[in-house]
Write an enzyme that holds these catalytic residues in place. Structure first.
Site, mmCIF file in Angstrom:
data_model
loop_
_atom_site.group_PDB
_atom_site.id
_atom_site.type_symbol
_atom_site.label_atom_id
_atom_site.label_comp_id
_atom_site.label_asym_id
_atom_site.label_seq_id
_atom_site.Cartn_x
_atom_site.Cartn_y
_atom_site.Cartn_z
ATOM 1 N N THR A 1 0.605 -1.348 -0.083
ATOM 2 C CA THR A 1 0.490 0.150 -0.385
ATOM 3 C C THR A 1 1.096 1.149 -0.076
ATOM 4 O O THR A 1 0.486 1.985 -0.854
ATOM 5 C CB THR A 1 -1.381 0.098 0.970
ATOM 6 N N TYR A 2 1.905 1.376 0.449
ATOM 7 C CA TYR A 2 2.532 2.290 0.908
ATOM 8 C C TYR A 2 3.493 2.837 -0.836
ATOM 9 O O TYR A 2 3.962 3.936 -1.146
ATOM 10 C CB TYR A 2 4.015 2.634 2.312
#
Length: 256
Positions: free
Chosen positions: A152-153
């Site tokens: 996600t990051y």
């Protein structure tokens, strides 16, 4: 050198390690500061030892009306924005992609992409009217490389570089420069949180593994990042825009 004497610097994520270090460095160089973060208490603590004219702003960057008000408050106080350090962001969960939730992805993208976009939108409007300004986006090595457990990051920081390049092209005719810095692991509380997420109860092992992935075999410091930010924001970088710069101890040279 006080090369930012009288200049107005807006910093988001100003209560964080990089944001507060940048604030101190710009203040020492003579700048006036508009410092923005979510927590008023954390912001006051981070800014307590910064000796310059400063404006403390609390706002949620993902809420456009709040960010717009913060930008306007900066202009009302100082009359302009010369430099924007777009640093705020969150790390998200440390999990294999197959175990990540849609909710976690949406939260990270909302902060790291939508929030950064909203901030850029309203700050650039001010700089376009001025026909001058410099932006430094706080990206990371995850903007360029994969990161197991950090889908996600990493996705959000890849997207931030897309915004960085596009914004640079759109505002170049107004004399505005837009660049990004891409640090790898830094010796901060943020990285301690990542270590804990990666190996709860075995943080030292996690740190050793992260450090081993860096050719210089250590974490970086916030000062090594903010020094580059100051350069990119200065007139010494007057012919640099649309670029990104690794601050990663050589980590990027070891991966395809």
């Amino acid at each position: 050198m006080r090369e930012f004497e009288g200049k107005v610097i807006l910093i988001t994520g100003a209560a964080g390690s990089i944001g507060s270090s940048a604030a101190r460095s710009f203040a020492e160089a003579g700048a006036k500061l508009a410092l923005l973060d979510l927590s008023e208490e954390a912001l006051e603590t981070a800014a307590a030892d910064i000796n310059t004219e400063k404006l403390l702003l609390t706002a949620d960057m993902t809420i456009e009306a709040e960010m717009e008000r913060a930008v306007q408050a900066t202009v009302d106080r100082f009359g302009r924005i010369d430099v924007f350090i777009n640093q705020a962001g969150i790390s998200g969960d440390f999990l294999p992609l197959t175990e990540q939730t849609v909710e976690s992805m949406e939260q990270v993208l909302q902060t790291n992409v939508v929030g950064a976009f909203i901030a850029l939108k309203h700050v650039l409007r001010v700089m376009i009217k001025q026909r001058s300004g410099a932006v430094v986006n706080g990206a990371c090595s995850g903007s360029l490389l994969g990161g197991p457990g950090m889908s996600t990051y990493v996705a959000s920081k890849h997207a931030l570089l897309g915004l960085n390049k596009t914004a640079a092209l759109e505002v170049s005719e107004y004399g505005i420069r837009v660049n990004a810095v891409c640090p790898s692991a830094l010796d901060t509380g943020w990285m301690e949180d990542i270590e804990s997420k990666a190996a709860k109860g075995n943080e030292k092992t996690a740190r050793s593994g992260f450090e081993a992935s860096v050719p210089l075999n250590r974490y970086g410091t916030v000062e090594e990042v903010t020094g580059l930010m100051l350069f990119l924001a200065s007139d010494r970088a007057s012919f640099i825009t649309g670029s990104y710069f690794r601050v990663d101890g050589g980590q990027g040279t070891t991966s395809v």
